[in-house]
Write a protein that holds these residues in place. Structure first.
Motif, PDB file in Angstrom:
ATOM      1  N   MET A   1       0.850  -1.171   0.000  1.00  0.00           N
ATOM      2  CA  MET A   1       0.000   0.000   0.000  1.00  0.00           C
ATOM      3  C   MET A   1       0.891   1.227   0.000  1.00  0.00           C
ATOM      4  SD  MET A   1      -3.347   0.611   2.367  1.00  0.00           S
ATOM      5  CE  MET A   1      -2.571  -0.105   3.761  1.00  0.00           C
ATOM      6  N   SER A   2       0.480   2.254  -0.709  1.00  0.00           N
ATOM      7  CA  SER A   2       1.281   3.470  -0.794  1.00  0.00           C
ATOM      8  C   SER A   2       1.200   4.281   0.481  1.00  0.00           C
ATOM      9  CB  SER A   2       0.817   4.307  -1.983  1.00  0.00           C
ATOM     10  OG  SER A   2      -0.523   4.702  -1.807  1.00  0.00           O
ATOM     11  N   SER A   3       1.878   5.422   0.491  1.00  0.00           N
ATOM     12  CA  SER A   3       1.963   6.221   1.701  1.00  0.00           C
ATOM     13  C   SER A   3       0.603   6.729   2.151  1.00  0.00           C
ATOM     14  CB  SER A   3       2.885   7.419   1.468  1.00  0.00           C
ATOM     15  OG  SER A   3       2.336   8.231   0.456  1.00  0.00           O
ATOM     16  N   SER A   4       0.499   6.990   3.446  1.00  0.00           N
ATOM     17  CA  SER A   4      -0.739   7.482   4.027  1.00  0.00           C
ATOM     18  C   SER A   4      -0.695   8.989   4.134  1.00  0.00           C
ATOM     19  CB  SER A   4      -0.950   6.863   5.417  1.00  0.00           C
ATOM     20  OG  SER A   4      -1.144   5.479   5.297  1.00  0.00           O
ATOM     21  N   ASN A  54       2.659  -1.069   5.385  1.00  0.00           N
ATOM     22  CA  ASN A  54       2.501   0.366   5.190  1.00  0.00           C
ATOM     23  C   ASN A  54       3.330   1.128   6.216  1.00  0.00           C
ATOM     24  OD1 ASN A  54       1.136   3.016   5.890  1.00  0.00           O
ATOM     25  ND2 ASN A  54      -0.039   2.442   4.088  1.00  0.00           N
ATOM     26  N   SER A  56       2.693   3.721   8.024  1.00  0.00           N
ATOM     27  CA  SER A  56       2.003   4.095   9.269  1.00  0.00           C
ATOM     28  C   SER A  56       1.794   2.916  10.217  1.00  0.00           C
ATOM     29  CB  SER A  56       0.654   4.748   8.953  1.00  0.00           C
ATOM     30  OG  SER A  56      -0.268   3.789   8.482  1.00  0.00           O
ATOM     31  N   GLU A  57       2.054   1.701   9.746  1.00  0.00           N
ATOM     32  CA  GLU A  57       1.848   0.510  10.576  1.00  0.00           C
ATOM     33  C   GLU A  57       3.145  -0.069  11.136  1.00  0.00           C
ATOM     34  OE1 GLU A  57      -2.089  -0.947   8.060  1.00  0.00           O
ATOM     35  OE2 GLU A  57      -0.099  -1.664   7.467  1.00  0.00           O
ATOM     36  N   ASP A 134      -5.601   9.447   0.776  1.00  0.00           N
ATOM     37  CA  ASP A 134      -4.980   8.341   1.498  1.00  0.00           C
ATOM     38  C   ASP A 134      -5.230   7.010   0.780  1.00  0.00           C
ATOM     39  OD1 ASP A 134      -3.811   7.672   4.384  1.00  0.00           O
ATOM     40  OD2 ASP A 134      -5.197   6.089   3.814  1.00  0.00           O
ATOM     41  N   ALA A 135      -4.230   6.159   0.761  1.00  0.00           N
ATOM     42  CA  ALA A 135      -4.328   4.867   0.067  1.00  0.00           C
ATOM     43  C   ALA A 135      -5.471   4.013   0.621  1.00  0.00           C
ATOM     44  CB  ALA A 135      -3.003   4.117   0.178  1.00  0.00           C
TER      45      ALA A 135
END
Length: 194
Positions: A1-4, A54, A56-57, A134-135
């Protein structure tokens, strides 16, 4: 998944209408809560596959960026209206050993399985407001259209996430992120739940 591209994840309760806050802050099972607010509850699996972690995770899962993970995405549907888009991730090598049920869920709810397991504990919620760039927002919107729901999401939607951890395996974590879709705020308790 791309950036958030969402607001930072935060622990304090977001500024949302008081009558809607409970959908974000209730610490019980969201699955059970939804069942209490509709006549027919359905889990529609969108995808379950291997992917890359991702950004953010990474910190919450204690895994490096780009690590292979197993992800599951579902729509939670009340009386034919999608009300939640849920995104779950766990380390690929942990799925079979620590979360053996994960690959057998199909169109069943993950939440009830986690809540029924006394060896699983949950962290406090974190909240954010996800925007259209957001992705995860885009994946949710695509899922709605792919499954023939004529729902166009507003520019921002509230989301919450938490970490589930297996008490016997300190490094075994599963993150569940739930995007609250607009129709969730229209739900009222059914007569069977009153």
């Amino acid at each position: 998944m791309s950036s958030s591209l969402h607001s930072p994840w935060q622990r304090h309760v977001p500024q949302i209408q008081r009558k809607h806050q409970h959908w974000l802050t209730d610490t019980g099972s969201l699955t059970q809560k939804l069942k209490n607010h509709c006549e027919q509850f359905v889990v529609q699996r969108v995808r379950q596959n291997r992917a890359f972690l991702n950004l953010s995770e990474t910190k919450s899962l204690c895994l490096p960026l780009g690590r292979r993970i197993l992800q599951r995405q579902v729509l939670l549907i009340c009386d034919d209206s999608p009300v939640v888009f849920a995104h779950t991730v766990t380390a690929l090598e942990r799925a079979g050993r620590d979360w053996p049920f994960f690959n057998q869920l199909g169109n069943r709810a993950l939440g009830l399985t986690l809540f029924a397991n006394p060896l699983v504990c949950r962290s406090d919620f974190e909240y954010t407001r996800i925007c259209a760039q957001d992705a995860l927002y885009q994946i949710a919107q695509t899922a709605l259209h792919t499954h023939h729901f004529k729902v166009n999401l507003p520019r921002h939607i509230w989301a919450r996430r938490c970490l589930f951890q297996h008490v016997r395996h300190q490094n075994s974590r599963m993150m569940v992120t739930e995007l609250m879709l607009p129709e969730i705020y229209q739900l009222e308790k059914t007569s069977k739940a009153r």
